[in-house]
Each structure stands twice: as structure tokens, then as C-alpha cells.
Design an enzyme around this catalytic site. Structure first.
Site: not given
Length: 462
Positions: A121-122, A165
Site C-alpha cells: 500500500k505505502t 493509503e
């Protein structure tokens, strides 16, 4: 486009303001003109970056830190019910707002892209934020890690796109209503909150159901959990798949390693497109393709976005080069789930050439180690040698019988060379005794193992 402050968030107080998710929201609110205050257990570079924006940051947690005129108190799921500032808010009747609700309010009126998945995600959120900024789109963004400096995990941009995110760990991603949602992968994790894969699937289905009418779900065509999610959604939302699978809408034709970079070729809308990803490994290349597909879903020409993705050069703790000493490179990895560990070790193997890979791994959470300790040990077998530390508890209390021995035993059973070290102060000496010129040392885990990189480099220098 400059949205105003969300209702009741003109004087917010953040408990745990130094955390990755909390500090980003605090930064955006401060940039929008709010009088932001908060507290954190210890001082940090992130706290200093917030202070530079005019944010009041208290050290430690005490009832006196909460101003009587605070408009709300913002918390994350990590804040315990007995926190003194939370108790004081109840006494004063100050509304308590979860971090996810605050972030959802910040996205209101914009075109949100929400990035979800068990891993990646990051990185994917960062790739989108950097490439959109490179194109002059001036996005707002909130990321779970710093790009290149403390406080760079978030920004209030003047454009219409907000990249966020979306955290599934506590189901907080159910609060968002994105125009485009990305699901990178779906696996069982966060065992304190999810008892089964069915619960995980249900949670991701709810997230996908929050996409605005006419919006798009971008989802992996390669990951079995993501494919199962697509089957379960059964056409209820417009879906664009990406990956190496033959039926992918955005098909990855090749990922060619080029040292610490990769050259990626895809077919999108019938046209072949080749671009560079400035971080190593197939895992990160696929993240970039997900970002490309999401941008295209928002109407950004792929031929413009693809070269802009090369502007992304990494985020702190995601295969971040910390330095080199005595011919040994030290790289830091946030990987703490077996799938992430395997992906990062494979990426480093391709980048290290003939050098050995030495890992310093710190397990994160007792519950995760209890459920996945064996798989973590098997992942470490991909390294030439490993040092395993005690479990970093984070928000959890110990579980009887759950120690890092679950990992070291599994690693040895898989044929790995592994050493257990219980005192972090001993690690630099242990690594210096193992490493030789040409080797690559990977500090790995979501806890404070990241602090060991500079100390290892210092020891190698001596």
C-alpha cells in the site's frame, strides 16, 4: 481546488500525533489552516516537522495536554481506552474522531484514489503521489511512510486528486468513498481483528462496495486472493485487472532487472508501453503497474504517467539504502509478513549480484508470529544467513509460548543459517563478524530494527 476545513476540525487534538497515519492527517489540517495540537510518547523528527508547521506537540500523555477548547480528539485504533487524554475528552464532552473518519473528511469534495491490500500500500500510494506531482497535478496525499524526509508522508495539494493509503487492519478503509480503489492483494493478516479468510474477503467486498457510482476497482489478476475477491464481486463494480495473467486488462509482458531498477513493459488499451521503475524487484514493478492503471482510470494518459513513475525513487523503510561501509551495503526493509519478506529478499538477490544477503529480522506482533512464524522462518531461508531478534510487541501484550523461537526453529528446519540475538546492542558486533566486502545486510521488520542500520554501518567502519 482548496477544500475548507471539515466541520469540527478547526482545533483538533491528536493522541499519538507522531504516528505515520496520524501525523499525515495533522499536517494536512495544519496546511489548511487548523490550529492543530497533539501528544506523542516520545520526540521525533516527525514531531519537529509538525512543529515547523505551527503544530503544538506535547511529549507524553497527560490530561493537561488536552486544551479545553479543542474541537475534537483524533485517535487511531492503537490508542487504549485508559489513555488520560481520552478520559479528559469524555469529561469535557469533546467529540472523539477516529483517524479514518478524519481522513475521509479531508477527501470530501475531491477525486480520491484509495490504495488497499495486505502488502504494497505505502509503495503504490507513494508512486501515485510522486508521479502525479511530477505531472504538475498537485495531488493531496496521505501515506503510511515518509518519502524522503520526516513529515513527507502527506501534503495538501491544490489539485483535485487525493491519494490515500487505505488500511484494512481495523476495517477503517470502510469509511472511504473513492472514485478509484486499488486492491493489490488479499491475504490473512491482522489476526487480532480477522479470524478467517472469509472475514477478510467480506471486509474487502465492503471496501469495494464503497466506490462511487461510475468509479473503478483496479485489482491484481495474479494474486489468488485478489482474483477470488473479483469473483465474489461478480461484476458489481467496474473492474480493471492488471498483472502477468493472460486475462489481465493491463498485462505485464516483462520485468527486466537493471541493478536497483527495473524496466517494465505492459500492454494497456492495446498499446505496448515500456517504462522504468526506479526501485528493484518484480513486486515493486507490479505496484507501479497498479498505479498506472489507477491513473488511467482517472483519465490521465498512460503515455504521460508511465515515464513520470520513474520519478519515484523509494520511501523510507521500503528497501531504503542506508549506506555502505567496508564494501558492505546496508538496506532497510519494512517487510514483516512472509509474502513481503519473500518479495524483498528476491528483489535484493537480483540486486546483490554475487554478494551474500545477510538479514537482521525483528518479528512484529505476537499474534502475527503465532499464526505465521513458520512461514517467516521459511522466508528467511532465502537469505544466506539471518539474525533473528525478539518480537516487537507494538500494541499487543505477550502471548504465552509465543516467541521468536517459532521463527528460528522453522528457519533451521528449512536449512537456513540463523542466529538468535536477544540484546539489540549486540547486533552490530554479530553482523560485523559475519559480513565481508560485497555482502548486503538487510534490516527487516516493522519495529525499531530500523535503528540498527546506522549502528551496523558505524561498526563496520571500525
Amino acid at each position: 481546488m482548496t477544500p475548507g476545513l471539515p466541520t469540527a476540525m478547526d482545533r483538533p487534538h491528536f493522541i499519538g500525533i507522531g504516528g505515520a497515519g496520524m501525523s499525515g492527517i495533522a499536517k494536512i489540517l495544519a496546511q489548511r489552516g487548523a490550529a492543530v495540537a497533539g501528544s506523542d510518547a516520545k520526540d521525533s523528527d516527525t514531531a519537529d516537522a509538525l512543529r515547523a508547521l505551527g503544530v503544538t506537540v506535547h511529549l507524553g500523555h497527560a490530561a493537561a495536554h488536552l486544551a479545553d477548547d479543542a474541537s475534537c480528539v483524533v485517535v487511531s485504533s492503537a490508542i487504549r481506552a485508559d489513555n488520560p487524554e481520552l478520559a479528559r475528552a469524555a469529561e469535557l464532552g469533546i467529540p472523539v474522531v477516529h483517524r479514518s473518519d478524519a481522513l475521509a473528511a479531508l477527501m470530501d469534495g475531491l477525486r480520491p484514489i484509495a490504495v488497499a491490500g495486505t502488502h504494497g500500500k505505502t509503495t503504490t500510494t507513494s508512486m501515485l503521489a510522486v508521479s502525479l506531482a511530477e505531472l504538475g497535478r498537485e495531488p493531496s496525499y496521505a501515506i503510511g511512510g515518509d518519502l524522503d524526509a520526516p513529515g513527507s508522508n502527506a501534503e495538501h495539494g491544490r489539485g483535485e486528486i487525493f491519494v490515500a493509503e487505505a488500511d484494512e487492519s481495523d476495517r477503517s478503509f470502510h469509511k472511504y468513498t473513492p472514485e478509484v480503489a486499488i486492491v493489490l492483494n488479499v491475504e490473512l493478516d491482522h489476526h487480532a481483528n480477522y479470524a478467517s479468510m472469509d472475514e477478510i474477503y467480506e471486509s474487502f467486498e465492503t471496501f469495494a462496495g464503497r466506490i462511487v457510482p461510475g468509479g473503478t476497482l483496479v485489482v491484481s489478476a495474479d494474486h489468488e486472493g485478489a482474483r477470488e475477491l473479483t469473483r465474489r464481486l461478480a461484476g458489481s463494480v467496474r473492474t480493471v485487472t492488471y498483472g502477468e495473467a493472460a486475462d489481465a486488462d493491463v498485462r505485464v509482458l516483462s520485468v527486466v532487472p537493471q541493478g536497483l531498477k527495473s524496466e517494465v513493459t505492459v500492454v494497456l488499451d492495446g498499446a505496448e508501453l515500456t517504462f522504468t521503475v526506479s526501485v528493484p524487484g518484480r513486486h515493486y514493478a507490479h505496484n507501479a503497474v497498479a498505479a498506472l492503471a489507477a491513473g488511467a482510470a482517472l483519465g490521465i494518459p498512460a503515455a504521460e504517467l508511465a515515464p513520470a513513475l520513474a520519478a519515484y525513487t523509494g520511501v523510507k523503510r521500503r528497501l531504503q539504502l542506508k549506506g555502505e561501509a567496508a564494501g558492505v551495503q546496508v538496506v532497510d526493509s519494512y517487510a514483516h509478513h512472509p509474502t513481503e519478506m519473500t518479495a524483498d529478499l528476491e528483489a535484493m538477490r537480483a540486486a546483490a549480484g554475487d554478494g551474500r544477503i545477510l538479514v537482521v529480522f525483528q518479528p512484529h506482533l505476537f499474534s502475527r508470529t503465532q499464526e505465521l512464524g513458520k512461514e517467516m522462518g521459511q522466508s528467511l531461508a532465502l537469505a544466506d544467513a539471518s539474525v533473528v531478534l525478539d518480537i516487537y510487541p507494538a500494541r499487543e501484550d505477550p502471548i504465552p509460548g509465543v516467541t521468536s523461537e517459532l521463527i528460528t526453529d522453522a528457519a533451521r528446519a528449512a536449512g537456513a543459517d540463523v542466529t538468535a540475538v536477544h540484546d539489540q546492542a549486540e547486533v552490530p558486533d554479530v553482523v560485523a563478524g559475519m559480513a565481508k566486502a560485497g555482502d548486503l545486510v538487510l534490516t527487516m521488520g516493522a519495529g525499531d530494527v530500523t535503528d540498527l542500520g546506522p549502528r551496523i554501518l558505524d561498526r563496520l567502519t571500525k
